[in-house]
Design an enzyme around this catalytic site. Structure first.
Site, PDB file in Angstrom:
ATOM      1  N   LYS A  80      -3.687 -37.134 -20.421  1.00 43.13           N
ATOM      2  CA  LYS A  80      -2.678 -36.107 -20.288  1.00 43.13           C
ATOM      3  C   LYS A  80      -1.856 -36.287 -19.102  1.00 43.13           C
ATOM      4  O   LYS A  80      -1.033 -35.333 -18.938  1.00 43.13           O
ATOM      5  CB  LYS A  80      -3.584 -34.740 -20.226  1.00 43.13           C
ATOM      6  CG  LYS A  80      -4.461 -34.551 -19.289  1.00 43.13           C
ATOM      7  CD  LYS A  80      -5.611 -33.325 -19.338  1.00 43.13           C
ATOM      8  CE  LYS A  80      -6.305 -32.993 -18.358  1.00 43.13           C
ATOM      9  NZ  LYS A  80      -5.752 -32.937 -16.890  1.00 43.13           N
ATOM     10  N   ASP A  81      -2.085 -36.736 -18.082  1.00 47.77           N
ATOM     11  CA  ASP A  81      -1.437 -37.008 -17.077  1.00 47.77           C
ATOM     12  C   ASP A  81      -0.373 -37.904 -16.972  1.00 47.77           C
ATOM     13  O   ASP A  81       0.611 -38.075 -16.363  1.00 47.77           O
ATOM     14  CB  ASP A  81      -2.206 -37.538 -15.590  1.00 47.77           C
ATOM     15  CG  ASP A  81      -3.184 -36.452 -15.094  1.00 47.77           C
ATOM     16  OD1 ASP A  81      -2.964 -35.400 -15.321  1.00 47.77           O
ATOM     17  OD2 ASP A  81      -4.173 -36.682 -14.412  1.00 47.77           O
ATOM     18  N   ARG A 126       0.338 -24.607 -18.798  1.00 50.36           N
ATOM     19  CA  ARG A 126      -0.302 -24.276 -19.960  1.00 50.36           C
ATOM     20  C   ARG A 126      -1.197 -23.440 -19.974  1.00 50.36           C
ATOM     21  O   ARG A 126      -1.590 -22.415 -20.899  1.00 50.36           O
ATOM     22  CB  ARG A 126      -0.660 -25.536 -20.540  1.00 50.36           C
ATOM     23  CG  ARG A 126      -1.395 -25.499 -21.911  1.00 50.36           C
ATOM     24  CD  ARG A 126      -1.881 -27.169 -22.310  1.00 50.36           C
ATOM     25  NE  ARG A 126      -2.924 -27.651 -21.243  1.00 50.36           N
ATOM     26  CZ  ARG A 126      -4.259 -27.075 -21.212  1.00 50.36           C
ATOM     27  NH1 ARG A 126      -4.704 -26.187 -22.253  1.00 50.36           N
ATOM     28  NH2 ARG A 126      -5.048 -27.492 -20.380  1.00 50.36           N
ATOM     29  N   ARG A 127      -2.506 -23.563 -19.149  1.00 44.76           N
ATOM     30  CA  ARG A 127      -3.624 -22.757 -19.024  1.00 44.76           C
ATOM     31  C   ARG A 127      -3.050 -21.336 -18.540  1.00 44.76           C
ATOM     32  O   ARG A 127      -3.659 -20.421 -18.855  1.00 44.76           O
ATOM     33  CB  ARG A 127      -4.509 -23.393 -18.031  1.00 44.76           C
ATOM     34  CG  ARG A 127      -5.135 -24.545 -18.500  1.00 44.76           C
ATOM     35  CD  ARG A 127      -6.229 -25.091 -17.543  1.00 44.76           C
ATOM     36  NE  ARG A 127      -6.537 -26.369 -18.206  1.00 44.76           N
ATOM     37  CZ  ARG A 127      -7.006 -27.698 -17.554  1.00 44.76           C
ATOM     38  NH1 ARG A 127      -6.932 -27.580 -16.036  1.00 44.76           N
ATOM     39  NH2 ARG A 127      -7.648 -28.376 -17.808  1.00 44.76           N
ATOM     40  N   ARG A 144      -4.983 -26.459  -6.923  1.00 48.44           N
ATOM     41  CA  ARG A 144      -4.475 -27.802  -6.706  1.00 48.44           C
ATOM     42  C   ARG A 144      -5.611 -28.530  -6.217  1.00 48.44           C
ATOM     43  O   ARG A 144      -6.558 -28.278  -5.533  1.00 48.44           O
ATOM     44  CB  ARG A 144      -3.327 -28.018  -6.094  1.00 48.44           C
ATOM     45  CG  ARG A 144      -2.183 -27.459  -6.541  1.00 48.44           C
ATOM     46  CD  ARG A 144      -1.590 -28.258  -7.713  1.00 48.44           C
ATOM     47  NE  ARG A 144      -1.674 -29.690  -7.536  1.00 48.44           N
ATOM     48  CZ  ARG A 144      -0.916 -30.453  -6.631  1.00 48.44           C
ATOM     49  NH1 ARG A 144       0.266 -29.587  -6.375  1.00 48.44           N
ATOM     50  NH2 ARG A 144      -0.785 -31.700  -6.483  1.00 48.44           N
ATOM     51  N   ASN A 146      -8.190 -32.557  -6.602  1.00 49.18           N
ATOM     52  CA  ASN A 146      -8.987 -33.146  -7.522  1.00 49.18           C
ATOM     53  C   ASN A 146     -10.344 -32.191  -7.868  1.00 49.18           C
ATOM     54  O   ASN A 146     -10.291 -31.089  -7.280  1.00 49.18           O
ATOM     55  CB  ASN A 146      -9.601 -34.527  -7.076  1.00 49.18           C
ATOM     56  CG  ASN A 146     -10.290 -34.341  -5.850  1.00 49.18           C
ATOM     57  OD1 ASN A 146     -11.339 -33.517  -5.961  1.00 49.18           O
ATOM     58  ND2 ASN A 146     -10.079 -35.290  -4.846  1.00 49.18           N
ATOM     59  N   ARG A 150     -11.077 -28.545  -6.120  1.00 52.88           N
ATOM     60  CA  ARG A 150     -10.855 -27.385  -6.862  1.00 52.88           C
ATOM     61  C   ARG A 150     -12.159 -26.490  -6.719  1.00 52.88           C
ATOM     62  O   ARG A 150     -12.244 -25.228  -6.930  1.00 52.88           O
ATOM     63  CB  ARG A 150     -10.438 -27.587  -8.156  1.00 52.88           C
ATOM     64  CG  ARG A 150      -8.811 -27.974  -8.227  1.00 52.88           C
ATOM     65  CD  ARG A 150      -8.094 -28.080  -9.543  1.00 52.88           C
ATOM     66  NE  ARG A 150      -8.535 -29.559 -10.068  1.00 52.88           N
ATOM     67  CZ  ARG A 150      -8.517 -29.887 -11.343  1.00 52.88           C
ATOM     68  NH1 ARG A 150      -8.683 -28.600 -12.089  1.00 52.88           N
ATOM     69  NH2 ARG A 150      -8.704 -31.064 -11.699  1.00 52.88           N
ATOM     70  N   CYS A 235       5.237 -32.520 -18.044  1.00 58.77           N
ATOM     71  CA  CYS A 235       4.026 -31.733 -17.835  1.00 58.77           C
ATOM     72  C   CYS A 235       4.171 -30.518 -17.390  1.00 58.77           C
ATOM     73  O   CYS A 235       3.493 -29.812 -16.653  1.00 58.77           O
ATOM     74  CB  CYS A 235       3.246 -32.798 -16.587  1.00 58.77           C
ATOM     75  SG  CYS A 235       4.006 -32.816 -15.042  1.00 58.77           S
TER      76      CYS A 235
END
Length: 307
Positions: A80-81, A126-127, A144, A146, A150, A235
């Site tokens: 997805k990245d 998106r979220r 933000r 990793n 988070r 993205c």
């Protein structure tokens, strides 16, 4: 010819887990491998939302450069990245079997905020858009880093919860007890899948990786990324997509969504087609959304993100 395949990866715990998974599968096939970890710009700059950095493929660009300059032979990414257009000379060599596609809400034990006012953290437009569409009275703040970073930020904050991809937390055994599945939230295109890329002229690595490819996942993620590419999302737009194969009926079901940044506008499409129609499914679904008002919304999103 035999050689040691150098596997490029980001240096986060999740990225290293993904690289070791590919390494293990290649070694089981008899290949010699070595892992080379590099830090990406997306991991270094944590004080700005991703869309403000204005770079497509911020988590993949560093590895692209390492491949093109010959420092590594292949690179492993959360699919997805990965931008829908790969750099010249780099090709998709394998898509591994998909894991969980669901987004989850990690919370602190009290869910009363779901029926009142709440503050939710996510770095994903998106979220954010889908959350605000369902909970318009809530506040969404940027988050933000990793997955480990988070999770730590959530625990140290006064936020009610944060949204994560279930697959990432499951892969490194970081999924907490206090979470709920957001089965109403459409995932990012290719969420839960891992892509391995190689140089197009590296036949040795391409032959090796072809043996890891999972055809059903490859087809479903192709459809989702074609939908994204046709909407011209990159993205940075609130776009979700999920394709599923029905083995019994030999059909594909596709669900795609496009939201406004604040979640107030929603374009959704659901299609079920025969497996023979897979190559154009994502394109046709996106065209339907664009024709029915999505093109105006996409233009508005791009204008707002430029400001």
């Amino acid at each position: 010819m035999t050689k040691t395949i150098r596997i490029g990866t980001r240096d986060s715990e999740l990225a290293l887990w993904q690289a070791h998974t590919v390494q293990h599968q290649l070694q089981q096939l008899g290949y010699s491998t070595e892992i080379v970890a590099v830090k990406s710009t997306g991991d270094i700059i944590l004080d700005k939302p991703l869309y403000e950095l204005g770079i497509t493929g911020i988590f993949t660009k560093t590895l692209d450069v390492a491949m093109i300059s010959g420092q590594v032979d292949i690179a492993v990414h959360s699919m997805k990245d990965v931008p829908t257009a790969l750099p010249k000379g780099i090709v998709q060599a394998a898509v591994l079997e998909r894991a969980n596609t669901v987004d989850i809400l990690v919370h602190k034990g009290n869910l009363d905020f779901l029926t009142g006012n709440g503050t939710i953290a996510t770095g994903s437009l998106r979220r954010q858009a889908q959350w605000l569409n369902k909970y318009p009275n809530h506040t969404v703040v940027d988050l933000r880093g990793n997955v480990n970073t988070r999770m730590q930020k959530l625990q140290e904050s006064n936020w009610d919860g944060a949204v994560f991809a279930a697959a990432g937390l499951e892969r490194i055994n970081l999924k907490p007890e206090m979470f709920i599945d957001l089965d109403w939230m459409i995932p990012a295109p290719a969420q839960g899948a891992m892509m391995v890329v190689a140089m197009e002229n590296d036949e040795f690595s391409l032959d090796a990786l072809a043996q890891l490819n999972h055809i059903e996942t490859e087809i479903c993620t192709y459809i989702e990324r074609q939908f994204l590419r046709t909407l011209e999302g990159g993205c940075t737009a609130p776009i979700g997509a999920l394709a599923k194969y029905n083995e019994i009926e030999d059909t594909l079901h596709f669900q795609g969504v496009l939201f406004s940044l604040d979640g107030s506008q929603k374009f959704e499409i659901n299609k079920t087609v025969d497996i023979s129609e897979w190559k154009k499914l994502g394109y046709n679904a996106a065209q339907e959304i664009l024709t029915n008002g999505g093109s105006v919304l996409m233009a508005d999103i791009k204008l707002k993100l430029k400001k």
